[in-house]
Structures are given as structure tokens and as C-alpha cells.
Design a protein around this motif. Structure first.
Motif, mmCIF file in Angstrom:
data_model
loop_
_atom_site.group_PDB
_atom_site.id
_atom_site.type_symbol
_atom_site.label_atom_id
_atom_site.label_comp_id
_atom_site.label_asym_id
_atom_site.label_seq_id
_atom_site.Cartn_x
_atom_site.Cartn_y
_atom_site.Cartn_z
ATOM 1 N N MET A 65 0.753 -1.190 0.014
ATOM 2 C CA MET A 65 0.069 -0.091 -0.097
ATOM 3 C C MET A 65 0.753 1.260 0.258
ATOM 4 O O MET A 65 0.465 2.305 -0.589
ATOM 5 N N GLY A 66 1.938 1.179 0.747
ATOM 6 C CA GLY A 66 2.982 2.361 0.667
ATOM 7 C C GLY A 66 3.453 2.422 -0.761
ATOM 8 O O GLY A 66 3.612 3.794 -1.291
ATOM 9 N N LEU A 67 3.700 1.717 -1.693
ATOM 10 C CA LEU A 67 4.034 1.825 -3.040
ATOM 11 C C LEU A 67 2.857 2.274 -3.785
ATOM 12 O O LEU A 67 3.208 3.268 -4.652
ATOM 13 N N ILE A 68 1.748 1.862 -3.631
ATOM 14 C CA ILE A 68 0.306 2.427 -4.149
ATOM 15 C C ILE A 68 0.445 4.171 -3.821
ATOM 16 O O ILE A 68 0.283 4.754 -4.636
ATOM 17 N N VAL A 69 0.078 4.155 -2.609
ATOM 18 C CA VAL A 69 -0.096 5.425 -2.183
ATOM 19 C C VAL A 69 0.852 6.538 -2.250
ATOM 20 O O VAL A 69 0.664 7.584 -2.685
ATOM 21 N N GLY A 70 2.207 6.059 -2.159
ATOM 22 C CA GLY A 70 3.359 6.758 -2.156
ATOM 23 C C GLY A 70 3.701 7.276 -3.488
ATOM 24 O O GLY A 70 3.919 8.361 -3.548
#
Length: 442
Positions: A159-164
Motif C-alpha cells: 500500500m505504501g508503494l501504491i499511495v506513495g
């Protein structure tokens, strides 16, 4: 029958207490790991701006992106010992506050040396976070519940890769506001929430069940009792060295290393690759780059569930590694941007989704203090792959003029990892007497 009723009642009390603990702790644990991935990978969104505004070339960017993992790897074990000594609450809060401050300080980068220095310090500051989170699971959850907890924690980096990526693309469009570049706003506004969460954790995150005000004494007792039930006594002096001497540890570490060269390189260079597909704005670059995180998320949600029904761990590892290599090879021969974005998803599905499988296979055969030392060694070798990947990707971009050609690195390293898996299977079978697989409870 009279002996069964108290036990059944205790099991039900433990189930309810575990549910309460997961609802209270896992959101905080996922949040801190989520922010750590945003703060360690946001340099990917800043790559083009750093190159054009500060003259940081692709090879220096790759070195700086990957050198984060040197400090992280070398200090992982000492940091986790501090978690044990001072308690998870204090140490995880310290990690978060210092790395959040250093992530925000990336806005002051002036050139090659300051970029590399701050990335080294960021890795040192964050060292031990993931092992500390794993240590927390051993204090709170029974063995049978730990895989569920770890599974939820693993959703955080995806999720960090998506949102980031999406958030970073949006923040880059603040370029010029109050005299700051867009990449400076991105580092500042993504580092500050980590500091805030670190402070919150210090005040609300309990070290162990008996320190939690939201548990009754009975709930705390049953949680600690069941969590301790999964621990293995450490009888043999020097037993922790046993796992380090086994070829299985080295081979699993090498397989993990070659995966991390390709996968970490991919998520650090994905924004640059999308930009070279002629994306129209930083926000679109971020939006399309999030496809890597989306594939990662699908992989960790789907592949471990398939793994439960697979009888041969090593065949499954080989299939996933082959999928990683094949999807990267297809990317190289099909130049259509839409197809390549889809292949970002597929490649990350295999390259990221295999990560929980590595740990499941290893934990099945390492127990007690051997697990503590063996898993730490495997993770340390893999972290060095996290350093090598971005650096090699940067060298390839410098020599070819395009970051897209670095997909060839994924093909090569995945094929090497695939070739090691039969050796790994043979080593595990040869050492079955030393590390018997843990049987599922009847």
C-alpha cells in the motif's frame, strides 16, 4: 468431558482477547511500516527532478537509493537487541521519530554527497523496524495467529508503494510554492507524519499485554500464556550458530538476494521508467507507477493462500521465480506502453508476492534460537540485494540511456535464483534431521 470444558473456555477467551489485540495493535503496526515504505521509496518519484535540478546522475541515484540498505542490514541485529532491552514501544517510537526527521531533511540535499549521506543515515535510523514488529507479534500472539498478523503487516509496504507513488506525484506539482521545489515539498510533507506517529506510538503502544490498559487482567494473562506457549527453550550453548553453519541458510539467503536485486530495483526505478514512456505530468507518473504496488498487493494477498494447498514448497518457489523472469522478458520485447504498465503489475505480482513464501518455507524448518539467527542472516543477505539492485539499475541506465533496459537485470537475476532452487531443495532435504519441518496441528 469435565477436563475439556475449562480448556474450551480458555481457548474462547484467548480468541476474543486476540481479536481485541489485533484490532488495537495491527492498525498502528501497519501504519508505521506503511510510512516507512513511503519514506524509503519516495526518492523514486524525485529521481528526475534531482537529476535535472541538482545534476545527480542515474548511477549516483542508484547508489544512494540502494545504500540505504547497508546501514539497515548491518545494524538490524543490534537494533533488535535494543528492542528487547528497552521495549518495543520506546524503540519503535525512536526509530520512527529519527527516520521521519531524516526523511524530511532530504529536502536540503544539494548534490551527490549530501544525497548519499542522508540515505545512509536514513537506513541507520530505520534499522530494526521490521524485526521489531516481528518481535511484537511473538509477545502478543500465539504461533497459530502470527501468520495472520504478519500477513496484515505485509500489506503495508504494498500500500505504501501504491499511495506513495500517487501522493508523491501530487506533491511534486507544488513546485515553486513558497520558493521550494516540488521534490522538497514531497520530502518534507511525507517525513513529518512519521514524526507525529512516532510520538503517538510512544504514548499509546503498550510493550506487552500486561501493560495494555484496554485489556482486563484475565485477557492479558491468557494472551501472554498462549504467546509464550510457542517459544522454544534455548538449551544448547551456541545453538544460535547452528543455523548459520547450514548451507540451507546461505542458499535461501542467496535466492532472496537475487529476488531483491530485481524487485527493489524495479520499485525504485518504476517512476523513471514510466516517465520515459512519455507520461504527461508528475501526477500521471505517480499514478502509473503505483501499478507496481498494486501487483505487489495482489501477490501477497493471493499467493500465500495458494501456497497452503501446495505440497512441494520448492516447485512453488520455482514457478513463481520463473513467472518473475518471464514477465520481465516479455516487458523487454513488447514496447506498447499500455502492455508494459500491465506487465509492471504482473512482474510485481511474482517478484513481491513471493516474499511471504520465502519466510513461510524458512520458518517451517527453523525453530527457537536457530530461527532467530537463521532468519536474521537470510534477511541480512536479502537486504544487501536491496542495495545492489538500484545500483545495478543505475549503471544499466547510464550505459544504455534508458532505465527501461534494466528489466534485463530482472531476467538475469531471476534466472540465477531459479537455478539455485533445486540446490536449495536438495540442501533442505539433506538437513531434514537437523531442521525438521513443523507439522501443522491436528
Amino acid at each position: 468431558m469435565s477436563m475439556e470444558r475449562p480448556r474450551a473456555g480458555q481457548d474462547e477467551a484467548h480468541r476474543l482477547a486476540t481479536l481485541k489485540a489485533m484490532q488495537r495493535l495491527l492498525p498502528l503496526m501497519c501504519a508505521i511500516y506503511f510510512l516507512s515504505f513511503i519514506d524509503r521509496t519516495n526518492v523514486g518519484m524525485a529521481k528526475s527532478a534531482l537529476q535535472h535540478q541538482l545534476g545527480i546522475g542515474p548511477e549516483t541515484y542508484g547508489l544512494g537509493a540502494g545504500i540505504f540498505f547497508w546501514g539497515y542490514a548491518l545494524l538490524e541485529v543490534p537494533s533488535n537487541l535494543m528492542t528487547y532491552r528497552v521495549g518495543p514501544r520506546t524503540w519503535i517510537a525512536r526509530i520512527a521519530i529519527t527516520w521521519g526527521a531524516l526523511s524530511a531533511a532530504m529536502m536540503f540535499v544539494q548534490g551527490d554527497w549530501s544525497f548519499i549521506a542522508l540515505r545512509v543515515l536514513l537506513g541507520i535510523a530505520e534499522a530494526g523496524l521490521f524485526p521489531a514488529l516481528m518481535y511484537v507479534t511473538t509477545l502478543w500472539f500465539a504461533q497459530k495467529d502470527r501468520s495472520v498478523a504478519v500477513g496484515w503487516i505485509y500489506t503495508a509496504p504494498s500500500m505504501g508503494l501504491i499511495v506513495g507513488s500517487i501522493l508523491g506525484g501530487a506533491l511534486l506539482q507544488l513546485d515553486g510554492l513558497l520558493g521550494l521545489a516540488g521534490w522538497q515539498w514531497m520530502f518534507l510533507l511525507e517525513g513529518l507524519p512519521t514524526i507525529v506517529l512516532g510520538v503517538i506510538l510512544f504514548f499509546v503502544f503498550p510493550d506487552r499485554p500486561k501493560a495494555a490498559s484496554w485489556l482486563t487482567p484475565g485477557e492479558a494473562d491468557v494472551l501472554e500464556s498462549y504467546a509464550a506457549g510457542g517459544a522454544s527453550p534455548h538449551h544448547v550453548k551456541g545453538a544460535w550458530l547452528t543455523a548459520l553453519k547450514q548451507p540451507t541458510t546461505l542458499l535461501m539467503g542467496l535466492v532472496y538476494f537475487f529476488n531483491q536485486v530485481g524487485f527493489v530495483g524495479l520499485y525504485f526505478f518504476a517512476p523513471a521508467m514510466v516517465g520515459q514512456m512519455h507520461a504527461s505530468s508528475p501526477f500521471i507518473v505517480g499514478l502509473l507507477s503505483s501499478s507496481v504496488g498494486f501487483g505487489f498487493l495482489l501477490g501477497i494477498l493471493i499467493l500465500p493462500r495458494i501456497h497452503r494447498h501446495v505440497s512441494n514448497d520448492f516447485v512453488f518457489l520455482a514457478v513463481l521465480t520463473a513467472g518473475f523472469a518471464i514477465s520481465a522478458a516479455v516487458f523487454m520485447v513488447i514496447p506498447t506502453p499500455a502492455v508494459r504498465i500491465a506487465l509492471f503489475v504482473i512482474t510485481a505480482f511474482f517478484g513481491g508476492g513471493i516474499l511471504p513464501i520465502y519466510w513461510a518455507v524458512s520458518m517451517k524448518r527453523l525453530h527457537g534460537v536457530q530461527a532467530a539467527s537463521g532468519l536474521a542472516m537470510i534477511n541480512t543477505i536479502g537486504l544487501l540485494g536491496g542495495f545492489a539492485g538500484p545500483y545495478i539499475f543505475g549503471l544499466v541506465e547510464k550505459s544504455t540511456g534508458t532505465s527501461l533496459s534494466a528489466f534485463g537485470v530482472i531476467v538475469v537475476t531471476a534466472v540465477i535464483g531459479l537455478a539455485l532452487i533445486p540446490l536449495l531443495a536438495r540442501a533442505f532435504h539433506a538437513n531434514a534431521h537437523a531442521f525438521p519441518a513443523v507439522e501443522k496441528p491436528a
